[in-house]
Design a protein around this motif. Structure first.
Motif, PDB file in Angstrom:
ATOM      1  N   VAL A  84     -13.732 -15.382   6.523  1.00  0.00           N
ATOM      2  CA  VAL A  84     -13.353 -16.291   5.187  1.00  0.00           C
ATOM      3  C   VAL A  84     -14.256 -17.579   5.453  1.00  0.00           C
ATOM      4  O   VAL A  84     -15.006 -18.014   4.559  1.00  0.00           O
ATOM      5  CB  VAL A  84     -12.062 -16.301   4.798  1.00  0.00           C
ATOM      6  CG1 VAL A  84     -12.156 -17.327   3.575  1.00  0.00           C
ATOM      7  CG2 VAL A  84     -11.548 -14.816   4.628  1.00  0.00           C
ATOM      8  N   ALA A  85     -14.053 -18.327   6.356  1.00  0.00           N
ATOM      9  CA  ALA A  85     -14.837 -19.533   6.578  1.00  0.00           C
ATOM     10  C   ALA A  85     -16.410 -19.319   6.607  1.00  0.00           C
ATOM     11  O   ALA A  85     -17.098 -20.053   5.984  1.00  0.00           O
ATOM     12  CB  ALA A  85     -14.387 -20.167   7.992  1.00  0.00           C
ATOM     13  N   ALA A 136     -18.094 -16.979   5.268  1.00  0.00           N
ATOM     14  CA  ALA A 136     -18.389 -16.465   4.088  1.00  0.00           C
ATOM     15  C   ALA A 136     -18.458 -17.699   2.873  1.00  0.00           C
ATOM     16  O   ALA A 136     -19.240 -17.898   1.955  1.00  0.00           O
ATOM     17  CB  ALA A 136     -17.587 -15.478   3.277  1.00  0.00           C
ATOM     18  N   LEU A 137     -17.403 -18.666   3.131  1.00  0.00           N
ATOM     19  CA  LEU A 137     -17.417 -19.766   2.243  1.00  0.00           C
ATOM     20  C   LEU A 137     -18.560 -20.827   2.535  1.00  0.00           C
ATOM     21  O   LEU A 137     -19.306 -21.454   1.692  1.00  0.00           O
ATOM     22  CB  LEU A 137     -16.064 -20.531   2.234  1.00  0.00           C
ATOM     23  CG  LEU A 137     -14.891 -19.789   1.712  1.00  0.00           C
ATOM     24  CD1 LEU A 137     -13.570 -20.582   1.955  1.00  0.00           C
ATOM     25  CD2 LEU A 137     -15.088 -19.864   0.215  1.00  0.00           C
ATOM     26  N   ILE A 138     -19.019 -21.037   3.815  1.00  0.00           N
ATOM     27  CA  ILE A 138     -19.922 -22.011   4.121  1.00  0.00           C
ATOM     28  C   ILE A 138     -21.400 -21.262   3.727  1.00  0.00           C
ATOM     29  O   ILE A 138     -22.151 -21.942   3.108  1.00  0.00           O
ATOM     30  CB  ILE A 138     -19.822 -22.185   5.534  1.00  0.00           C
ATOM     31  CG1 ILE A 138     -18.668 -22.817   5.986  1.00  0.00           C
ATOM     32  CG2 ILE A 138     -21.075 -22.930   6.155  1.00  0.00           C
ATOM     33  CD1 ILE A 138     -18.199 -23.253   7.391  1.00  0.00           C
ATOM     34  N   ALA A 165     -21.746 -18.998   1.088  1.00  0.00           N
ATOM     35  CA  ALA A 165     -21.932 -19.286  -0.336  1.00  0.00           C
ATOM     36  C   ALA A 165     -22.350 -20.832  -0.748  1.00  0.00           C
ATOM     37  O   ALA A 165     -23.110 -20.847  -1.761  1.00  0.00           O
ATOM     38  CB  ALA A 165     -20.609 -19.015  -1.045  1.00  0.00           C
ATOM     39  N   LYS A 166     -21.697 -21.807   0.175  1.00  0.00           N
ATOM     40  CA  LYS A 166     -21.981 -23.307  -0.393  1.00  0.00           C
ATOM     41  C   LYS A 166     -23.440 -23.422   0.024  1.00  0.00           C
ATOM     42  O   LYS A 166     -24.158 -24.033  -0.939  1.00  0.00           O
ATOM     43  CB  LYS A 166     -21.148 -24.293   0.621  1.00  0.00           C
ATOM     44  CG  LYS A 166     -21.193 -25.434   0.273  1.00  0.00           C
ATOM     45  CD  LYS A 166     -20.452 -26.546   1.221  1.00  0.00           C
ATOM     46  CE  LYS A 166     -20.714 -27.950   1.067  1.00  0.00           C
ATOM     47  NZ  LYS A 166     -20.006 -28.490   1.982  1.00  0.00           N
ATOM     48  N   TYR A 178     -25.751 -21.626  -2.728  1.00  0.00           N
ATOM     49  CA  TYR A 178     -25.596 -22.488  -4.060  1.00  0.00           C
ATOM     50  C   TYR A 178     -26.480 -23.705  -3.892  1.00  0.00           C
ATOM     51  O   TYR A 178     -27.071 -23.770  -4.963  1.00  0.00           O
ATOM     52  CB  TYR A 178     -24.051 -22.653  -4.166  1.00  0.00           C
ATOM     53  CG  TYR A 178     -23.887 -23.497  -5.628  1.00  0.00           C
ATOM     54  CD1 TYR A 178     -23.949 -22.625  -6.704  1.00  0.00           C
ATOM     55  CD2 TYR A 178     -23.661 -24.900  -5.740  1.00  0.00           C
ATOM     56  CE1 TYR A 178     -23.779 -23.275  -7.983  1.00  0.00           C
ATOM     57  CE2 TYR A 178     -23.447 -25.419  -6.980  1.00  0.00           C
ATOM     58  CZ  TYR A 178     -23.715 -24.594  -8.271  1.00  0.00           C
ATOM     59  OH  TYR A 178     -23.546 -25.258  -9.347  1.00  0.00           O
TER      60      TYR A 178
END
Length: 54
Positions: free
Chosen positions: A34-35, A37-39, A41-42, A45
């Motif tokens: 999850v970490a 994936a979030l990084i 995505a950041k 973006y």
């Protein structure tokens, strides 16, 4: 010395502890996934919107 090698087989909490350890390992891998994936995505973006603001 022979008693020390046989001790883990007769302790009642060992299977429960192994289950907890496997669950903790799976939870840690999920946390890392999850970490990442979030990084990702950041960064995606930020790269996508980097040319718009000047």
């Amino acid at each position: 010395m022979a008693g020390l090698t046989a001790a883990p087989r007769v302790l009642p909490g060992i299977p429960f502890a192994k289950g907890l350890q496997e669950t903790a390992g799976a939870g840690f891998l999920l946390y890392c996934a999850v970490a990442v994936a979030l990084i990702s995505a950041k960064f995606w973006y930020r790269l996508r919107n980097s040319g718009g603001r000047r």
